[in-house]
Design a protein around this motif. Structure first.
Motif, PDB file in Angstrom:
ATOM      1  N   SER A  97      70.572  63.147  39.894  1.00  0.00           N
ATOM      2  CA  SER A  97      69.249  62.440  39.651  1.00  0.00           C
ATOM      3  C   SER A  97      69.548  61.085  40.713  1.00  0.00           C
ATOM      4  CB  SER A  97      68.825  61.858  38.519  1.00  0.00           C
ATOM      5  OG  SER A  97      67.724  60.963  38.626  1.00  0.00           O
ATOM      6  N   ALA A  98      68.354  60.889  41.578  1.00  0.00           N
ATOM      7  CA  ALA A  98      68.485  59.734  42.271  1.00  0.00           C
ATOM      8  C   ALA A  98      68.314  58.382  41.292  1.00  0.00           C
ATOM      9  CB  ALA A  98      67.691  59.786  43.473  1.00  0.00           C
ATOM     10  N   PHE A  99      67.849  58.782  40.226  1.00  0.00           N
ATOM     11  CA  PHE A  99      67.708  57.434  39.269  1.00  0.00           C
ATOM     12  C   PHE A  99      68.750  57.185  38.088  1.00  0.00           C
ATOM     13  CE2 PHE A  99      63.783  59.217  41.053  1.00  0.00           C
ATOM     14  CZ  PHE A  99      63.092  58.174  41.509  1.00  0.00           C
ATOM     15  N   GLY A 100      70.008  57.862  38.518  1.00  0.00           N
ATOM     16  CA  GLY A 100      70.999  57.698  37.445  1.00  0.00           C
ATOM     17  C   GLY A 100      71.108  58.808  36.463  1.00  0.00           C
ATOM     18  N   PRO A 101      72.325  59.114  35.949  1.00  0.00           N
ATOM     19  CA  PRO A 101      72.350  60.197  35.004  1.00  0.00           C
ATOM     20  C   PRO A 101      71.606  59.930  33.401  1.00  0.00           C
ATOM     21  CG  PRO A 101      74.412  58.802  34.962  1.00  0.00           C
ATOM     22  CD  PRO A 101      73.580  58.275  36.293  1.00  0.00           C
ATOM     23  N   THR A 102      71.325  60.774  32.993  1.00  0.00           N
ATOM     24  CA  THR A 102      70.789  60.370  31.372  1.00  0.00           C
ATOM     25  C   THR A 102      72.091  60.646  30.508  1.00  0.00           C
ATOM     26  OG1 THR A 102      68.647  61.332  31.906  1.00  0.00           O
ATOM     27  CG2 THR A 102      69.458  61.602  29.562  1.00  0.00           C
ATOM     28  N   GLU A 103      72.213  59.908  29.483  1.00  0.00           N
ATOM     29  CA  GLU A 103      73.309  59.991  28.598  1.00  0.00           C
ATOM     30  C   GLU A 103      73.020  60.982  27.447  1.00  0.00           C
ATOM     31  OE1 GLU A 103      74.675  56.229  27.580  1.00  0.00           O
ATOM     32  OE2 GLU A 103      75.070  55.472  29.665  1.00  0.00           O
ATOM     33  N   ASN A 104      73.914  61.673  26.947  1.00  0.00           N
ATOM     34  CA  ASN A 104      73.617  62.376  25.721  1.00  0.00           C
ATOM     35  C   ASN A 104      73.521  61.828  24.435  1.00  0.00           C
ATOM     36  OD1 ASN A 104      73.867  64.478  23.763  1.00  0.00           O
ATOM     37  ND2 ASN A 104      74.983  65.618  24.951  1.00  0.00           N
ATOM     38  N   PRO A 105      72.643  61.708  23.687  1.00  0.00           N
ATOM     39  CA  PRO A 105      72.053  60.987  22.533  1.00  0.00           C
ATOM     40  C   PRO A 105      73.123  61.222  21.368  1.00  0.00           C
ATOM     41  CG  PRO A 105      70.117  62.093  23.390  1.00  0.00           C
ATOM     42  CD  PRO A 105      71.256  62.673  24.068  1.00  0.00           C
ATOM     43  N   ARG A 106      73.807  62.656  21.428  1.00  0.00           N
ATOM     44  CA  ARG A 106      74.853  62.895  20.495  1.00  0.00           C
ATOM     45  C   ARG A 106      76.382  61.860  20.649  1.00  0.00           C
ATOM     46  NH1 ARG A 106      73.593  67.388  17.417  1.00  0.00           N
ATOM     47  NH2 ARG A 106      75.503  66.811  16.521  1.00  0.00           N
ATOM     48  N   ALA A 107      76.592  61.705  22.083  1.00  0.00           N
ATOM     49  CA  ALA A 107      77.782  61.441  22.492  1.00  0.00           C
ATOM     50  C   ALA A 107      77.558  60.587  23.979  1.00  0.00           C
ATOM     51  CB  ALA A 107      78.848  62.464  22.785  1.00  0.00           C
ATOM     52  N   PRO A 108      77.095  59.349  23.870  1.00  0.00           N
ATOM     53  CA  PRO A 108      76.590  58.765  25.072  1.00  0.00           C
ATOM     54  C   PRO A 108      77.463  58.670  26.506  1.00  0.00           C
ATOM     55  CG  PRO A 108      76.005  57.407  23.034  1.00  0.00           C
ATOM     56  CD  PRO A 108      76.848  58.477  22.735  1.00  0.00           C
ATOM     57  N   GLU A 109      78.947  58.821  26.094  1.00  0.00           N
ATOM     58  CA  GLU A 109      79.740  58.796  27.290  1.00  0.00           C
ATOM     59  C   GLU A 109      79.604  60.192  27.931  1.00  0.00           C
ATOM     60  OE1 GLU A 109      81.951  60.579  23.720  1.00  0.00           O
ATOM     61  OE2 GLU A 109      80.429  59.108  24.190  1.00  0.00           O
ATOM     62  N   ARG A 110      78.992  61.329  27.361  1.00  0.00           N
ATOM     63  CA  ARG A 110      78.873  62.784  27.917  1.00  0.00           C
ATOM     64  C   ARG A 110      77.698  62.932  28.494  1.00  0.00           C
ATOM     65  NH1 ARG A 110      83.254  65.864  26.412  1.00  0.00           N
ATOM     66  NH2 ARG A 110      84.815  64.532  25.044  1.00  0.00           N
ATOM     67  N   VAL A 111      77.659  64.034  29.231  1.00  0.00           N
ATOM     68  CA  VAL A 111      76.271  64.369  29.791  1.00  0.00           C
ATOM     69  C   VAL A 111      75.302  64.921  29.042  1.00  0.00           C
ATOM     70  CG1 VAL A 111      77.562  64.798  32.176  1.00  0.00           C
ATOM     71  CG2 VAL A 111      76.998  66.862  30.486  1.00  0.00           C
ATOM     72  N   ALA A 112      73.964  64.868  29.227  1.00  0.00           N
ATOM     73  CA  ALA A 112      72.941  65.539  28.600  1.00  0.00           C
ATOM     74  C   ALA A 112      72.874  66.976  28.981  1.00  0.00           C
ATOM     75  CB  ALA A 112      71.699  64.794  28.487  1.00  0.00           C
ATOM     76  N   GLY A 113      73.295  67.334  30.069  1.00  0.00           N
ATOM     77  CA  GLY A 113      73.093  68.818  30.435  1.00  0.00           C
ATOM     78  C   GLY A 113      71.934  68.785  31.408  1.00  0.00           C
ATOM     79  N   GLY A 114      71.548  69.971  32.088  1.00  0.00           N
ATOM     80  CA  GLY A 114      70.680  69.594  33.045  1.00  0.00           C
ATOM     81  C   GLY A 114      70.195  71.061  33.430  1.00  0.00           C
ATOM     82  N   SER A 115      69.261  71.030  34.277  1.00  0.00           N
ATOM     83  CA  SER A 115      68.724  70.092  35.069  1.00  0.00           C
ATOM     84  C   SER A 115      67.539  69.188  34.044  1.00  0.00           C
ATOM     85  CB  SER A 115      68.131  70.189  36.540  1.00  0.00           C
ATOM     86  OG  SER A 115      66.889  71.508  36.218  1.00  0.00           O
ATOM     87  N   SER A 116      67.110  69.719  33.061  1.00  0.00           N
ATOM     88  CA  SER A 116      66.234  69.138  32.255  1.00  0.00           C
ATOM     89  C   SER A 116      66.796  67.959  31.173  1.00  0.00           C
ATOM     90  CB  SER A 116      65.440  70.156  31.483  1.00  0.00           C
ATOM     91  OG  SER A 116      64.931  71.253  32.224  1.00  0.00           O
ATOM     92  N   GLY A 117      67.744  67.407  31.572  1.00  0.00           N
ATOM     93  CA  GLY A 117      68.531  66.680  30.784  1.00  0.00           C
ATOM     94  C   GLY A 117      67.668  65.627  30.089  1.00  0.00           C
ATOM     95  N   GLY A 118      66.599  64.858  30.673  1.00  0.00           N
ATOM     96  CA  GLY A 118      65.951  63.922  30.209  1.00  0.00           C
ATOM     97  C   GLY A 118      64.988  64.359  29.090  1.00  0.00           C
ATOM     98  N   SER A 119      64.501  65.669  29.384  1.00  0.00           N
ATOM     99  CA  SER A 119      63.623  66.256  28.408  1.00  0.00           C
ATOM    100  C   SER A 119      64.203  66.508  27.050  1.00  0.00           C
ATOM    101  CB  SER A 119      63.120  67.502  28.771  1.00  0.00           C
ATOM    102  OG  SER A 119      62.150  67.225  29.858  1.00  0.00           O
ATOM    103  N   ALA A 120      65.666  67.186  27.026  1.00  0.00           N
ATOM    104  CA  ALA A 120      66.255  67.452  25.852  1.00  0.00           C
ATOM    105  C   ALA A 120      66.769  66.164  25.140  1.00  0.00           C
ATOM    106  CB  ALA A 120      67.474  68.532  26.092  1.00  0.00           C
ATOM    107  N   ALA A 121      67.192  65.147  26.091  1.00  0.00           N
ATOM    108  CA  ALA A 121      67.702  63.809  25.392  1.00  0.00           C
ATOM    109  C   ALA A 121      66.446  63.150  24.772  1.00  0.00           C
ATOM    110  CB  ALA A 121      68.243  63.095  26.365  1.00  0.00           C
TER     111      ALA A 121
END
Length: 434
Positions: A97-121
């Motif tokens: 994302s040009a707007f920076g990564p979404t962090e995983n709510p369960r482990a903020p140092e990890r990715v939320a997945g994608g490409s719909s990471g913001g939706s799941a998070a």
């Protein structure tokens, strides 16, 4: 919390224009009344910018709503924002994302997945009750698994794609994300059905009560275990998956082992097709018809090249180049045609397997959520993360990811795949676990 996790690109509400009423039969005319929904930022929203996670569309404001957006507000839902995503849906971690990564709510140092990471998070973090994502090769199921929520990739044609800014038209579907299978199915009830604006939609499945299918009854159901997709997964993921399958067996399901000979070719075929379609679809972003316009001096070729150089990120450029190469003279039959042949083989394999089982099962993701920054420097690792999900898109089948448990405190998802327009079956099986 959303500001810390970078869940939303644009935080703006779209209020429902309906009243909370019931019809004469006592049924709720507004089934999503009072519910909040996050909408992935490649789904058009009238008068609210829709960026696709790209600098190319940073200021783009659609003049109309996507069909699914209209159906949400007609059902009484309130849209609370446009969710972050990998640029144009190209990625599995939301780091492109040009707007920076979404962090995983369960482990903020990890990715939320994608490409719909913001939706799941958004759902996992409690920023929205429900969410819409899109799934081209696992982009709903991947972040659902990594964030410990439920995501459904519908059968191709069940949900309108009108208003979706496409990456790969023949593979992509809009689908729901929620905390439980029943909530996810309720959202699917609202968005499913034919649309005069989308010729690929079908009547089949339109009048099904998907929420009613979430009864958790798997007694007598046959679940095919996709051994090829289990063997390639991390040991910790496999352990959690096997425990979840044992739970389903304890509830009365029967299991059989299923092998798909075509699976080893699915990932390569998917990326040839997806990148080829991306090359064609993204040609419109030239700084004139759509996208950033640098106002560069010089000839048209220089202006066009500079607009795309500035507007697109590295992963998008990579996929456009590879797709253009696959479609170029002398290589079309060598790559694209062979990929389409492999796609037909994958579809035949799934149809054969589903003649022996009601649904098929595998780990959703073969690995645990990576730490932010781990996979960006290795595109091949980023592509292999999709190994368990892309075959479903090639076959245009429905699939659901449900939480199966945890490993090292991180969520693990179980994927259930059904026959075309067999959403009821995967919802029923999934609701036995979530």
């Amino acid at each position: 919390m959303s500001a810390d996790l970078n869940v939303f690109i644009t935080k703006e509400r779209i209020e429902s224009h309906t009243d909370e009423t019931t019809d004469r039969s006592g049924e709720d005319e507004n089934p999503l009344a009072g519910m909040t929904v996050a909408v992935k930022d490649n789904i058009s929203t009238k008068n609210i910018r829709t960026t696709c996670g790209s600098a190319m569309l940073e200021s783009y404001v659609p003049p109309y709503d996507a069909t699914v957006v209209r159906r949400l507000t007609d059902a009484g839902a309130t849209i609370v924002g446009k969710a972050n995503m990998d640029e144009f849906g190209m990625g599995g971690t939301t780091e492109t994302s040009a707007f920076g990564p979404t962090e995983n709510p369960r482990a903020p140092e990890r990715v939320a997945g994608g490409s719909s990471g913001g939706s799941a998070a958004a759902v996992a973090a409690g920023e929205a009750d429900l969410a819409l994502g899109t799934d081209t090769g696992g982009s709903i199921r991947n972040p659902a698994a990594f964030c410990g929520v439920v995501g459904i990739k519908p059968t191709y044609g069940l949900v309108s794609r009108y208003g979706l800014i496409a990456y790969a038209n023949s593979l992509e579907q809009i689908g729901p994300i929620a905390s439980t299978v029943e909530e996810c199915a309720s959202l699917l009830d609202v968005i499913a059905g034919p649309d005069e604006h989308d010729a690929t939609t079908h009547e089949e499945g339109a009048n099904t009560d998907y929420a009613a299918a979430a009864d958790g009854n798997v007694e007598g159901m046959t679940i095919g275990i996709l051994s090829d997709l289990v063997e390639g997964a991390d040991e910790q993921v496999v352990s959690v998956f096997e425990d979840a399958v044992a739970d389903l067996e304890a509830q009365g399901a029967e299991t059989v082992e299923v092998e798909l000979d075509s699976i080893e070719h699915a990932l390569a075929a998917y990326y040839v097709i997806a990148m080829s379609e991306a090359s064609s679809n993204l040609a419109r972003f030239d700084g004139v018809r759509y996208g950033t316009s640098g106002g560069y001096d010089g000839n048209w070729n220089e202006t066009f090249a500079k607009a795309r150089e500035d507007g697109f990120g590295e992963e998008v450029k990579r996929r456009i180049l590879l797709g253009t190469y696959a479609l170029s003279a002398g290589y079309h039959d060598k790559y694209y045609k062979k990929a389409q042949d492999a796609r037909a083989w994958v579809k035949q394999d799934f149809d054969s397997a589903l003649s022996r089982a009601d649904v098929l099962a595998s780990p959703t993701m073969p690995v645990l959520p990576p730490k932010i920054g781990e996979s960006l420097d290795d595109p091949l690792q980023l592509y292999f993360i999709d190994a368990n999900t892309v075959p479903v898109n090639l076959a245009n089948l429905p699939a659901i990811s449900v939480p199966a448990g945890e490993a090292d405190g991180l969520p693990v998802g179980l994927q259930l795949i059904g026959p075309a327009f067999g959403e009821e079956q995967i919802i029923r099986a999934g609701s036995a676990l979530a």
